[in-house]
Design an enzyme around this catalytic site. Structure first.
Site, mmCIF file in Angstrom:
data_model
loop_
_atom_site.group_PDB
_atom_site.id
_atom_site.type_symbol
_atom_site.label_atom_id
_atom_site.label_comp_id
_atom_site.label_asym_id
_atom_site.label_seq_id
_atom_site.Cartn_x
_atom_site.Cartn_y
_atom_site.Cartn_z
ATOM 1 N N SER A 65 43.218 51.690 22.007
ATOM 2 C CA SER A 65 44.042 51.068 23.014
ATOM 3 C C SER A 65 45.381 50.537 22.500
ATOM 4 O O SER A 65 46.296 50.307 23.300
ATOM 5 C CB SER A 65 43.274 49.909 23.649
ATOM 6 O OG SER A 65 43.066 48.878 22.704
ATOM 7 N N SER A 110 40.479 50.656 18.169
ATOM 8 C CA SER A 110 41.813 50.598 18.768
ATOM 9 C C SER A 110 42.977 50.326 17.821
ATOM 10 O O SER A 110 44.128 50.414 18.237
ATOM 11 C CB SER A 110 41.836 49.555 19.879
ATOM 12 O OG SER A 110 41.289 50.125 21.033
ATOM 13 N N LYS A 137 51.081 43.448 20.303
ATOM 14 C CA LYS A 137 50.299 44.076 21.359
ATOM 15 C C LYS A 137 50.224 43.103 22.535
ATOM 16 O O LYS A 137 50.061 41.899 22.336
ATOM 17 C CB LYS A 137 48.893 44.398 20.831
ATOM 18 C CG LYS A 137 48.003 45.131 21.827
ATOM 19 C CD LYS A 137 46.676 45.547 21.192
ATOM 20 C CE LYS A 137 45.797 46.318 22.167
ATOM 21 N NZ LYS A 137 44.512 46.740 21.570
HETATM 22 N N1 GLN Z 1 38.027 53.418 22.771
HETATM 23 C C1 GLN Z 1 37.147 52.296 22.654
HETATM 24 C C2 GLN Z 1 36.871 51.713 24.024
HETATM 25 O O1 GLN Z 1 37.436 52.184 24.963
HETATM 26 C C3 GLN Z 1 37.718 51.237 21.733
HETATM 27 C C4 GLN Z 1 38.768 50.404 22.342
HETATM 28 C C5 GLN Z 1 39.166 49.241 21.487
HETATM 29 O O2 GLN Z 1 38.930 49.219 20.283
HETATM 30 N N2 GLN Z 1 39.748 48.249 22.111
HETATM 31 O O3 GLN Z 1 36.094 50.799 24.165
#
Ligand code: GLN
EC number: 6.3.5.7
Length: 492
Positions: free
Chosen positions: A154, A178, A79
């Site tokens: 994400s 995410s 990532k």
């Molecule tokens: N969708 C969640 C957010 O936007 C989680 C994102 C994540 O785990 N990085 O904060």
């Protein structure tokens, strides 16, 4: 061999050790697939072909010389939130479009030490804020199961790359879902470890008390191999815990499903917006686990309504603090011709950050400001403790807790959900981060449009082995994890 991308990590490990194929052949095979197929999926931000081939040759030499690890020569995608020395690390942001880290994240360094071959860096929501990967400065990644749908976020690039067979496994990070939600949207297995199990050093911070790296792969077994590399104490991360790591591969059959008590939170299955197909598939998977000997126990998680408001105060508050370092002075994007220092700060941040990130910085700054700190931030921290206690109480009577990973399957690209709609989609994942618990997503079937559905199992602290083991046994008894998106069937 033309089907190297169909092999599991264990098969790759054995094939490399037994000289059935070389790491160079394997790496070239994946690079060719990326070249041919990734234009449609757009999972990679950076492909590091040259470095990958050099690492592959070194791996082949190590294998010949007899000092290979189980993963020497196996390719991986990281990532783009993990710092990689000499290779661009963008976090999906214009702010870091040209950022080259002078050091490797611990996770990346450990991967290198284990002999993994880095294919490249994969796309993500900007600074990991989002659930669709659409907020990336580099454009939206596509869901390999339906190219007009999002892969989730994400860690959407990680999920899409693995689901399209453009990497055998990938690293992800999970601040509020995410890893689990994109794994769910793309039909993969993904593990969010206990907070402190995996080093955050060199992982660009979103919300430091919630962020945790973990593996994303096709099966629990594949995830276990990567966990063996990722997990462990790191002196460079003060929140990483000094605690022995398990051998996650050796423990894959360590927990018996027979007698396993699975908690079913009664609040979770009546959530407004829970898709009927998702509910049905998750219930079928629980039935299967019951047939395998598990007992389903109804439990009460009384704080469910507080998850979204609590997370969406604490995460932006921490983000507003973490992202203050991107000021146009020290590193990252700098605006053209600033008039003075205020203009430099203002324009660099306005031009360098996207809309979602700016929105969260504003919310977080507001919640932390002197007049509102007690009313919002401190209050949210207190509720966070109550959420944790709710889980701890539940674990007095059950071994794991089951939930969907997300209330729906993948959204359409451009669906343009309002922030509140999007945030509500995190209902099943964010409490786990607030409590610091481990949780795993496993694919358990498809909805009417042939989009994958995921089951989430939440464990008590440090129960990664148990979660991987339960999913491994489920995957021995079912074949959902072996299904491939049509695009993954294409040969390069
Ligand atoms: N969708 C969640 C957010 O936007 C989680 C994102 C994540 O785990 N990085 O904060």
């Amino acid at each position: 061999m033309t089907d190297l991308h169909r092999l599991s990590i264990r098969e790759l490990s054995e094939g490399l050790a037994g000289a059935k194929f070389s790491s160079r052949e394997l790496t070239e095979h994946y690079l060719k697939r990326i070249e041919k197929i990734d234009a449609q999926v757009q999972s990679y931000v950076t492909v590091t072909a040259e470095q990958a081939l050099a690492q592959a040759d070194a791996a082949d030499a190590a294998i010949k010389a007899g000092h290979a690890t189980a993963l020497t020569g196996v390719p991986i995608a990281h990532k783009d939130i993990f710092c990689t020395q000499g290779i661009k690390t963008t976090a999906g942001s214009k702010m870091l479009d040209n950022f080259i880290s002078p050091y490797d994240a611990t996770v990346v360094a450990k991967g290198k030490a284990a002999g993994l071959v880095t294919l490249g860096k994969v796309n993500m929501d900007e600074f990991a804020m989002g659930s669709t990967s659409e907020s990336s400065y580099f454009g939206a990644t596509k869901n390999p199961w339906a190219l007009d749908h999002v892969p989730g976020g994400s860690s959407g690039g990680s999920a899409a790359a693995v689901a399209a067979d453009l990497a055998p496994f990938a690293t992800g990070t999970d601040t509020g879902g995410s890893i689990r939600q994109p794994a769910s949207f793309c039909g993969l297995t993904g593990l969010k470890p206990t907070y402190g199990r995996v080093s955050r050093f060199g992982m660009i911070a979103y919300a430091s008390s919630l962020d945790q790296g973990g593996p994303m792969a096709r099966s629990a077994e594949d995830c276990a191999y990567l966990m063996n590399v990722m997990a462990g104490h790191d002196a460079k991360d003060s929140t990483s815990v000094e605690k022995d790591v398990d051998n996650y591969v050796a423990n894959l059959n360590g927990t018996s499903v027979k007698g396993l008590r699975i908690g079913i939170p009664k609040q979770y299955f009546n959530v407004q917006g829970l898709d009927a197909d998702v509910k049905a598939r998750v219930e079928e998977s629980l039935k299967k686990l019951e047939e395998m000997g598990a007992t389903l126990v109804e439990i009460d998680l009384t704080m469910t309504d507080a998850y979204v408001p609590t997370y969406y105060l604490i995460a932006p508050a921490e983000a507003s603090s973490n992202l203050s370092r991107f000021d146009g002075v020290r590193y990252g994007y700098r605006c053209e011709d600033p008039k003075d220092i205020m203009d430099l700060y203002k324009r660099s941040r306005s031009e360098g950050f996207g809309k979602e990130v700016q929105q969260r910085i504003l919310i977080g700054t507001y919640a932390l400001s002197a007049g509102y700190y007690d009313a919002y931030y401190v209050k949210a921290q207190k509720v966070r403790r109550l959420i944790q206690q709710d889980f701890l109480k539940a674990f007095e009577s059950v071994d794991v807790i089951a939930a969907p990973s997300a209330p729906t399957t993948a959204y359409r690209i451009g669906a343009n959900l309002s922030p509140v709609e999007m945030y509500l989609g995190d209902i099943y994942t964010i409490a786990v981060n607030l409590a610091g618990l481990p949780a795993i997503n496993a694919p358990v079937g498809f909805d009417k449009d042939n989009l994958p559905v995921g089951l989430q199992l939440i464990g008590n602290y440090w129960s990664e082995s148990q979660l991987l083991s339960v999913v491994h046994q489920y995957q021995q008894a079912t074949d959902w994890h072996t299904k491939r998106a049509a695009i993954a069937e294409e040969n390069a």
